[in-house]
Design a protein around this motif. Structure first.
Motif, PDB file in Angstrom:
ATOM      1  N   ILE A  42       0.820  -1.214   0.000  1.00  0.00           N
ATOM      2  CA  ILE A  42       0.000   0.000   0.000  1.00  0.00           C
ATOM      3  C   ILE A  42       0.857   1.269   0.000  1.00  0.00           C
ATOM      4  O   ILE A  42       0.379   2.352   0.308  1.00  0.00           O
ATOM      5  CB  ILE A  42      -1.016   0.039   1.174  1.00  0.00           C
ATOM      6  N   HIS A  46      -0.917   9.934  -0.298  1.00  0.00           N
ATOM      7  CA  HIS A  46      -2.345  10.262  -0.300  1.00  0.00           C
ATOM      8  C   HIS A  46      -2.549  11.647   0.304  1.00  0.00           C
ATOM      9  O   HIS A  46      -1.753  12.095   1.105  1.00  0.00           O
ATOM     10  CB  HIS A  46      -3.125   9.238   0.534  1.00  0.00           C
ATOM     11  N   SER A  48      -4.664  14.099   2.811  1.00  0.00           N
ATOM     12  CA  SER A  48      -5.501  14.033   4.008  1.00  0.00           C
ATOM     13  C   SER A  48      -5.869  15.468   4.359  1.00  0.00           C
ATOM     14  O   SER A  48      -5.111  16.390   4.067  1.00  0.00           O
ATOM     15  CB  SER A  48      -4.734  13.351   5.144  1.00  0.00           C
ATOM     16  N   VAL A 157      -8.932  11.036   6.390  1.00  0.00           N
ATOM     17  CA  VAL A 157      -8.517  10.340   5.164  1.00  0.00           C
ATOM     18  C   VAL A 157      -9.755   9.744   4.499  1.00  0.00           C
ATOM     19  O   VAL A 157     -10.772   9.502   5.160  1.00  0.00           O
ATOM     20  CB  VAL A 157      -7.463   9.232   5.442  1.00  0.00           C
ATOM     21  N   SER A 160     -11.883   4.793   1.324  1.00  0.00           N
ATOM     22  CA  SER A 160     -11.194   3.671   0.664  1.00  0.00           C
ATOM     23  C   SER A 160      -9.773   3.514   1.199  1.00  0.00           C
ATOM     24  O   SER A 160      -9.314   2.392   1.459  1.00  0.00           O
ATOM     25  CB  SER A 160     -11.163   3.913  -0.847  1.00  0.00           C
ATOM     26  N   PHE A 161      -9.120   4.629   1.410  1.00  0.00           N
ATOM     27  CA  PHE A 161      -7.749   4.573   1.925  1.00  0.00           C
ATOM     28  C   PHE A 161      -7.743   4.076   3.361  1.00  0.00           C
ATOM     29  O   PHE A 161      -6.882   3.290   3.779  1.00  0.00           O
ATOM     30  CB  PHE A 161      -7.091   5.950   1.796  1.00  0.00           C
ATOM     31  N   LYS A 164      -7.900   0.365   3.394  1.00  0.00           N
ATOM     32  CA  LYS A 164      -6.592  -0.228   3.063  1.00  0.00           C
ATOM     33  C   LYS A 164      -5.700  -0.290   4.297  1.00  0.00           C
ATOM     34  O   LYS A 164      -5.059  -1.309   4.572  1.00  0.00           O
ATOM     35  CB  LYS A 164      -5.888   0.610   1.987  1.00  0.00           C
TER      36      LYS A 164
END
Ligand code: NAG
Ligand code: NAG
Ligand code: NAG
Ligand code: NAG
Length: 630
Positions: A42, A46, A48, A157, A160-161, A164
């Protein structure tokens, strides 16, 4: 009921029309980046969304170990109850706690995690949507208490993240992330532009208190940055307008100036009492003009002094939130009152006010900045700041806005040296003659506080008055009273325990503060007026002498013979004679009295006995009487 309904419908109209455009417009979500460094599957970066509380590490990064608790996964309860702790061992990576969105305030989740030892919090969204900003709950007194104490950063966040991350943790992987705030504020050059959207209203509860506290705390740093030319700061004030259809309503009239063009909500949310919205608009306008005028004279930082002084000297609580008090503050800061009044214009005019019009226009977002809808809002390099409005956190955000290696020393060291009292005494009270001042230079900028000198406390507002009070006050500058020395004689009008602050001493007359003048006792015939006396005035007193060999007795203001001993003897003799005479007279009077009493009692007793012993009485009594006669 009817009134309430009409009020509500008015307010709804008010809100709809005011907020509809901004609700449709963009509210920018400020982001920091989050990079997963392990596990491999992963890995990646990303976005946030930075929470609007706590302290984001602007300009910095934080590496941590993500954990997802087994219980209390929403974090709405204290982790203690579940025996969970996020304290990391020394030397180990700090814990970044992942929590689920829902059930309670974002801030409460973060607070609970912080108490359990977390270093940062990630909240996983529970719906698929674009990132939103986690804000503080409004008007909630109990939440306000802990929100203040949140010091860790937090971010939202995407759902979907979040999944994970959770899956990786459930799978037993060690999840490491790097939180990065370095790009949160753009840093194009060696000067940071920032704005604060603020409000002069000091009675709106927790949010106002927080803003006022921040202004006071941050003033020192703001002024240093501005004076050094490192920053260009601009204050802003949100104003609303009244819908056309309502401009003549009572509500609009009390909330707005310039015929409904510029409004602020009523401070107490009660149209019938206290201050009105328009009082707030007028003061906001004044503060804008203070800034404009100060900026014109190349001293824009004076705005910070004005708003903090106004807040201290003119609070709504003390009913001092008015023009008179504001003008006193303006004057003590040496600003041009006339210019400020000209800038403010006429609040009753049915026309635009250029200053406020500009503010309304500026509220609408442009470039990378969204609309300003939250008060207070801080904008740094055209990005809205997210996080706690706190000195250290804001300084970090501003400092992260400088191009690397161009940040001023203030950003690198916490101790800052300037003395703002050197300039116009900081606008505080002072007694130049006695070298006493109420100005205190602190790391928060200058404070005007009456001093404590040699154990004597001065009392007053610190701006226009300070007076020595309590015991020992005369030691200091004679308590502000008149004092003078001539030919080795010194006099003061101060007395430590007198009720009156300053009173001319005996032999002087005057107000006791500015002046005391010698009384000419000879001229005013106050003393030394006996026929043998000759009077000579002196400073603070007089000198009386007697002619011939007479002696002046000051206590009795008279002349007596120096051969007082002879006179004394004869006086004694006279006294003695009078005394003996008195004794004789008293003795005589006593004897006469005794005799009279006795003869009176005798006759009384006889009369009584005559009543109870009637038989032999007649004769006896008669006999007796006879005997007496004989
Ligand atoms: C917040 O911190 C202050 C000062 O450190 C403390 O007095 C107060 O009790 C704290 N509030 C809460 C809710 O923990
Ligand atoms: C303040 O003054 C500077 C120049 O001295 C100017 O560039 C800036 O626009 C002024 N700010 C305001 C709000 O008038
Ligand atoms: C006033 O007092 C300060 C310290 O209290 C001292 O440094 C300063 O020299 C004094 N100024 C005068 C004019 O006496
Ligand atoms: C008052 O007058 C007497 C006699 O002239 C003199 O001895 C004394 O010093 C004078 N006192 C003052 C206070 O002038």
């Amino acid at each position: 009921m009817k009134l309430l309904r009409s009020f509500l419908s008015f307010f709804l109209g008010f809100l709809l029309i005011f907020f509809a455009p901004s609700a449709m417009a963009r509210f920018a979500v400020e982001k920091n980046s989050l990079t997963v460094t392990s596990p491999e599957n992963i890995k990646g970066t990303h976005d946030s969304a930075i929470g609007n509380f706590g302290i984001p590490q602007y300009g910095g990064t934080m590496a941590g170990n993500v954990v997802f608790p087994k219980d209390n996964q929403k974090g709405c309860k204290e982790f203690d109850e579940f025996g969970i702790s996020f304290k990391s061992k020394p030397g180990a990576l700090p814990f970044i706690v992942l929590l689920d969105r829902g059930n309670c305030f974002f801030a409460l989740k973060v607070w609970n995690a912080q108490k359990a030892g977390a270093s940062a919090v990630l909240v996983a969204d529970d719906i698929d949507e674009n990132l939103i900003t986690m804000d503080t709950p409004e008007e909630d007194g109990s939440a306000a208490k802990y929100i203040e104490n949140i010091t860790i950063p937090s971010a939202l966040v995407e759902k979907s993240f979040g999944e994970k991350l959770k899956n990786a943790i459930r799978g037993g992987d060690m999840v490491n992330v790097n939180l990065d705030w370095r790009e949160a504020v753009p840093h194009p050059d060696a000067r940071v532009e920032y704005e604060l959207w603020t409000n002069s209203n000091d009675e709106c509860g927790v949010k106002c208190d927080m803003l006022m506290e921040f202004l006071k705390d941050f003033k020192g740093a703001a002024q240093i940055l501005e004076k050094g030319g490192y920053t260009q700061f601009t204050p802003h004030y949100i104003t609303w307008y009244c819908p056309q259809a309502f401009t003549l309503s009572k509500q609009c009239k009390s909330q707005c100036i310039n015929h409904g063009r510029y409004c602020a909500p009523d401070p107490e949310q009660d149209f019938s009492s206290g201050y009105d919205g328009k009082d707030v608009v007028v003061e906001n306008l004044r503060q804008l003009c203070v800034f404009k005028v100060a900026n014109e004279t190349k001293k824009p930082w004076v705005w910070w002094d004005y708003v903090t002084d106004f807040q201290i000297r003119c609070p709504m609580k003390e009913k001092k939130y008015n023009k008179e008090c504001a003008d006193a503050v303006i004057n003590s800061l040496g600003l041009d009152l006339k210019k400020i009044e000209r800038c403010m214009g006429d609040p009753n005019a049915d026309s635009e006010n250029l200053v406020l019009k500009e503010e309304q226009d500026a509220q609408i977002g442009k470039g990378s900045r969204g609309d300003v809808t939250i008060l207070p809002t801080l904008v740094v390099n055209n990005r809205q700041y997210r996080g706690k409005l706190e000195k250290g956190a804001v300084a970090k955000a501003i400092c992260s806005g400088f191009e690397e290696t161009t940040e001023p020393a203030v950003c690198l060291s916490s101790d800052v040296e300037t003395n703002e009292c050197l300039n116009n005494n900081g606008g505080c009270w002072q007694d130049k003659a006695a070298n006493i001042t109420a100005c205190k230079d602190t790391f928060r900028g200058r404070l005007c506080e009456c001093p404590l000198l040699d154990g004597v406390q001065f009392k007053g507002d610190g701006y226009t008055t300070c007076e020595a009070s309590g015991p020992g006050r005369c030691k200091i500058n004679n308590g502000g009273c008149w004092h003078e020395a001539q030919n080795g004689h010194a006099f003061t009008a101060c007395s430590d325990n007198g009720k009156v602050k300053c009173q001319c001493p005996a032999g002087f007359k005057g107000d006791g503060v500015k002046s005391c003048e010698d009384i000419d006792e000879c001229e005013e015939k106050k003393a030394c007026q006996c026929p043998e006396c000759s009077c000579k005035n002196t400073w603070g007193s007089y000198n009386c002498s007697c002619s011939g060999d007479l002696l002046y007795i000051k206590d009795h203001d008279t002349c007596i013979s120096k051969t007082a001993s002879q006179q004394g003897k004869s006086a004694w003799a006279a006294l003695w004679i009078i005394f003996v005479g008195l004794v004789v007279a008293t003795g005589g009077a006593y004897l006469v009295y005794k005799y009279r009493i006795r003869s009176y009692m005798d006759s009384e007793i006889r009369a009584i006995m005559a009543q109870y012993m009637p038989l032999d009485s007649q004769e006896g009594v008669v006999n007796h009487v006879n005997e007496e006669r004989a």
